[in-house]
Design an enzyme around this catalytic site. Structure first.
Site, PDB file in Angstrom:
ATOM      1  N   TYR A  94       0.825  -1.212   0.000  1.00 30.17           N
ATOM      2  CA  TYR A  94       0.000   0.000   0.000  1.00 30.17           C
ATOM      3  C   TYR A  94       0.858   1.261   0.000  1.00 30.17           C
ATOM      4  O   TYR A  94       0.475   2.282  -0.574  1.00 30.17           O
ATOM      5  CB  TYR A  94      -0.946   0.000   1.200  1.00 30.17           C
ATOM      6  N   GLU A 136      -7.959  -6.768   5.490  1.00 23.95           N
ATOM      7  CA  GLU A 136      -7.216  -7.898   4.940  1.00 23.95           C
ATOM      8  C   GLU A 136      -6.463  -8.664   6.025  1.00 23.95           C
ATOM      9  O   GLU A 136      -6.307  -9.892   5.936  1.00 23.95           O
ATOM     10  CB  GLU A 136      -6.267  -7.406   3.841  1.00 23.95           C
TER      11      GLU A 136
END
Length: 402
Positions: A94, A136
């Site tokens: 990310y 997640e």
């Protein structure tokens, strides 16, 4: 984020609607130029077709439109989260994506990208990344806490190949380490990773598990895109032409939220598929039929080109023979004169409306985007509650129907 920053994000919504794909296309080109190792993580077929750029543009737009209340996007977050964990995406990815996304906004918008706007989008992205990576992390935890579960890539051995039709072959995959495997929920998929010499890349692809859980192996049933030099077809051709019994391939554990629902309540279950879209639905049907006392109607509707490319037709005949609750409705675009068990043409639910529109039923749609949209709209127009219609689109999501 303060009110001024939220206002700046919402002010970019018209720009994203008009030029979102331009931005995401630039973003991916930039990211792969500076971080070429990520080409081993992303499906380059979806990059070439533009599906991934479009899917990301839609996701960014949805986030900007709901920046004041991102909680309404948890359905999308869960869908993307399952995709990410199936590809072993981790929190550090990310940071890389965020750096390239903010830089892309700055470079694409030019003078219109003020420092205040870039700061607002940096905060917005970090908020989104925290939501995504947090969700997640829960999915990863659920995977390892499940008996036989794991995260990351695990070697599996091909112990059997079965030709199901002229185009589709099933591969039976057993863990190379001899350990347990996680029981998938019927409808879920696994990711397969192979090395493609043509691209000099490792490439992942998702394939639905086409059998009900058994604790021993996963079965994937793959359509060969014959003669395709597009990256989308390279994995299917490699599986069909090069992967043999005894070979080892890598898998991630089962993922996906397109799963069988209402089994315990005894609700009617209606399965509607086009082409290879039948694979997750077959796993659902087989799971339903593990209960010998199943009493609710089970309706199967499937369409494909002709009988020669129709996989699992003998299995469906067998199911219809042994279970009086199972109804099998087939549509062939090319219908042989001596083929009496199918209708001619593409799937047309209007022709069998009295068989498929059932009270309190659950509906499962799988196939190309256009196929799903057509069936969804028909069911909705006939009064079916949209919350009872579940669908899975192969590849990056482009449909927003519910």
């Amino acid at each position: 984020m303060n009110e001024q920053q939220i206002a700046l994000i919402k002010a970019t919504v018209p720009i994203l609607k008009e030029n979102g794909v331009l931005l995401t296309r630039y973003f991916y080109e930039r990211m792969f130029k500076h971080n070429p190792e990520l080409k081993h993580v992303f499906n380059m077929g979806n990059q070439q077709s533009g599906k991934q750029q479009t899917a990301l543009a839609m996701a960014v737009l949805a986030y900007a439109e709901n920046i004041e209340n991102p909680g309404v996007l948890m359905g999308i977050v869960d869908h993307i989260g399952h995709k990410h964990t199936s590809l072993d995406i981790r929190p550090e990815h990310y940071q890389i994506v965020g750096n390239h996304l903010i830089s892309s906004i700055k470079e694409v918008l030019g003078d219109a990208a003020s420092e205040e706007l870039l700061e607002a989008w940096t905060l917005a992205y970090n908020q989104l990344a925290a939501i995504m990576s947090g969700h997640e992390a829960k999915i990863y935890t659920d995977k390892v806490n499940h008996p036989g579960g794991w995260t990351g890539w695990r070697p599996f051995i091909v112990k059997e190949r079965v030709k199901e039709s002229e185009e589709i072959t099933s591969f039976y995959l057993y863990p190379a380490d001899g350990g347990r495997i996680a029981s998938h929920q019927p409808g879920q998929y696994i990711s397969v990773r192979l090395f493609l010499p043509e691209l000099d890349l490792l490439q992942p692809r998702q394939y639905s598990v086409s059998n009900s859980p058994n604790g021993q192996y996963y079965r994937i049933s793959v359509k060969q895109e014959k003669g395709s030099t597009h990256p989308d077809g390279m994995i299917s051709n490699r599986l069909h032409e090069h992967v043999q019994v005894g070979d080892t391939i890598e898998l991630t554990s089962p993922s996906g939220n397109f799963v069988l629902e209402g089994k315990e309540q005894g609700k009617p279950q209606v399965f509607i598929s086009g082409g290879i879209g039948q694979t997750p639905l077959l796993a659902m049907v087989e799971d339903l039929l593990t209960d010998p006392n199943v009493e609710q109607p089970i309706v199967w509707v499937h369409g494909c080109r002709n009988e020669q490319v129709h996989a699992f037709r003998d299995r469906l005949k067998e199911i219809a023979t042994i279970n009086p609750q199972f109804q099998n409705h087939l549509f062939y675009e090319q219908l042989d004169q001596d083929c009496e068990h199918a209708r001619s043409g593409i799937v047309d639910l209007q022709k069998i409306a009295d068989k498929v529109v059932l009270e309190d039923a659950n509906y499962y749609l799988c196939g190309p985007a256009g196929f799903i949209r057509k069936q969804y709209e028909f069911l909705k127009e006939t009064g079916v509650d949209p919350s009872s219609i579940h669908f899975e689109e192969f590849g990056p999501a482009s449909l927003s129907l519910n």
